[in-house]
Design a protein around this motif. Structure first.
Motif, PDB file in Angstrom:
ATOM      1  N   PRO A  56       0.866  -1.425  -0.037  1.00 19.45           N
ATOM      2  CA  PRO A  56       0.016  -0.084  -0.178  1.00 19.45           C
ATOM      3  C   PRO A  56       1.033   1.168   0.182  1.00 19.45           C
ATOM      4  N   LEU A  57       0.355   2.337  -0.721  1.00 17.00           N
ATOM      5  CA  LEU A  57       0.794   3.646  -0.694  1.00 17.00           C
ATOM      6  C   LEU A  57       0.154   4.366   0.506  1.00 17.00           C
ATOM      7  N   SER A  58       0.630   5.460   1.017  1.00 18.55           N
ATOM      8  CA  SER A  58      -0.214   6.075   2.325  1.00 18.55           C
ATOM      9  C   SER A  58      -1.236   6.463   2.254  1.00 18.55           C
ATOM     10  N   ASP A  59      -2.021   6.778   0.803  1.00 15.70           N
ATOM     11  CA  ASP A  59      -3.189   7.091   0.956  1.00 15.70           C
ATOM     12  C   ASP A  59      -4.198   5.807   0.508  1.00 15.70           C
ATOM     13  N   GLU A  60      -3.614   4.672   0.947  1.00 19.11           N
ATOM     14  CA  GLU A  60      -4.396   3.166   0.537  1.00 19.11           C
ATOM     15  C   GLU A  60      -4.447   2.754   1.604  1.00 19.11           C
ATOM     16  N   VAL A  61      -5.391   1.784   1.944  1.00 19.61           N
ATOM     17  CA  VAL A  61      -5.742   0.911   3.121  1.00 19.61           C
ATOM     18  C   VAL A  61      -4.656   0.186   3.345  1.00 19.61           C
ATOM     19  N   ASP A  62      -3.901   0.210   4.714  1.00 19.32           N
ATOM     20  CA  ASP A  62      -2.873  -0.358   5.126  1.00 19.32           C
ATOM     21  C   ASP A  62      -3.210  -1.887   5.320  1.00 19.32           C
ATOM     22  N   ILE A  63      -2.801  -2.772   4.184  1.00 16.76           N
ATOM     23  CA  ILE A  63      -3.030  -4.234   4.117  1.00 16.76           C
ATOM     24  C   ILE A  63      -1.957  -5.143   4.452  1.00 16.76           C
ATOM     25  N   THR A  64      -0.837  -4.173   5.197  1.00 16.04           N
ATOM     26  CA  THR A  64       0.335  -5.133   5.486  1.00 16.04           C
ATOM     27  C   THR A  64       0.143  -6.355   6.448  1.00 16.04           C
ATOM     28  N   PRO A  65      -0.916  -6.211   7.433  1.00 10.92           N
ATOM     29  CA  PRO A  65      -1.048  -7.380   8.191  1.00 10.92           C
ATOM     30  C   PRO A  65      -1.427  -8.613   7.594  1.00 10.92           C
ATOM     31  N   LEU A  66      -2.517  -8.260   6.219  1.00 12.08           N
ATOM     32  CA  LEU A  66      -2.687  -9.367   5.412  1.00 12.08           C
ATOM     33  C   LEU A  66      -1.536  -9.865   4.709  1.00 12.08           C
ATOM     34  N   LEU A  67      -0.731  -9.073   4.209  1.00 11.55           N
ATOM     35  CA  LEU A  67       0.357  -9.410   3.381  1.00 11.55           C
ATOM     36  C   LEU A  67       1.510 -10.303   4.331  1.00 11.55           C
ATOM     37  N   GLU A  68       1.471  -9.782   5.377  1.00 12.76           N
ATOM     38  CA  GLU A  68       2.210 -10.914   6.484  1.00 12.76           C
ATOM     39  C   GLU A  68       1.658 -12.258   6.641  1.00 12.76           C
ATOM     40  N   ASP A  69       0.337 -12.181   6.983  1.00 13.37           N
ATOM     41  CA  ASP A  69      -0.461 -13.509   7.144  1.00 13.37           C
ATOM     42  C   ASP A  69      -0.505 -14.178   5.889  1.00 13.37           C
ATOM     43  N   ALA A  70      -0.581 -13.937   4.724  1.00 13.07           N
ATOM     44  CA  ALA A  70      -0.500 -14.682   3.748  1.00 13.07           C
ATOM     45  C   ALA A  70       1.019 -15.234   3.414  1.00 13.07           C
TER      46      ALA A  70
END
Length: 182
Positions: free
Chosen positions: A51-65
């Motif tokens: 994600p860019l700063s103006d997008e939903v922070d989906i980092t937790p999903l990326l880490e889980d995947a």
């Protein structure tokens, strides 16, 4: 096209009004709803984006995947194409074209039935229409690779009543905003 360009300009100006706003809770609700959904729990590979700063922070999903299934992230190519690479470590990503964090090299993968794609956008409407950043990367990709389920994620100010469309625009199957599916 003029209508979409004007809407993009308006949304970019609106985004500036939200600089410094804390979207942590809204983003958490979105990530939690997706993580708990059958769409995500049943997928083999998650195709997503950093994600860019103006997008939903989906980092937790990326880490889980990375831990629980397979993660694929895109790289923008010089010819206007997207290429998805399998990612096993987010710290190996680098800043690429358009200042987007993306994979360097690795195994190329394309979506298959049973996969899930999270698609970024400047805005969505409740019918799944999206307004991208105007380069057509995802519209072209989804035209060719359309077997996976797709979900668009956005913040509340990015969920619009209606987005104008053209013949080549590709809608997503679901929109997720603040923990609510549309």
């Amino acid at each position: 096209m003029v209508e979409k360009d004007a809407l993009r300009r308006a949304l970019k100006a609106k985004t500036l009004q939200y600089v410094g706003t804390d979207f942590t809770e809204e983003d958490r609700l979105t990530c939690s709803a997706l993580a708990e959904s059958e769409l995500y729990r049943g997928c083999d590979t998650l195709f997503a984006f950093h994600p860019l700063s103006d997008e939903v922070d989906i980092t937790p999903l990326l880490e889980d995947a990375i831990r629980e299934r397979q993660l694929a992230l895109p790289k923008t190519e010089d010819d206007g194409a997207l290429t998805f690479f399998i990612v096993t470590d987010l710290s190996a990503l680098r800043r690429g074209r358009w200042a987007i964090t993306e994979p360097g090299e690795g195994a190329i993968i394309t979506p298959a039935p049973g996969d899930l794609m999270i698609i970024p956008a400047l805005a969505y409407d409740r019918c799944g229409q999206r307004l991208g950043r105007g380069k057509g990367y995802y519209d072209r990709y989804l035209q060719e690779y359309n077997s996976a389920k797709t979900v668009g994620v956005c913040r509340s100010y990015q969920l619009l009543e209606r987005i104008p469309t053209q013949a080549w625009d590709r809608a997503v199957d679901h929109v997720l905003c603040g923990g609510m599916f549309y």
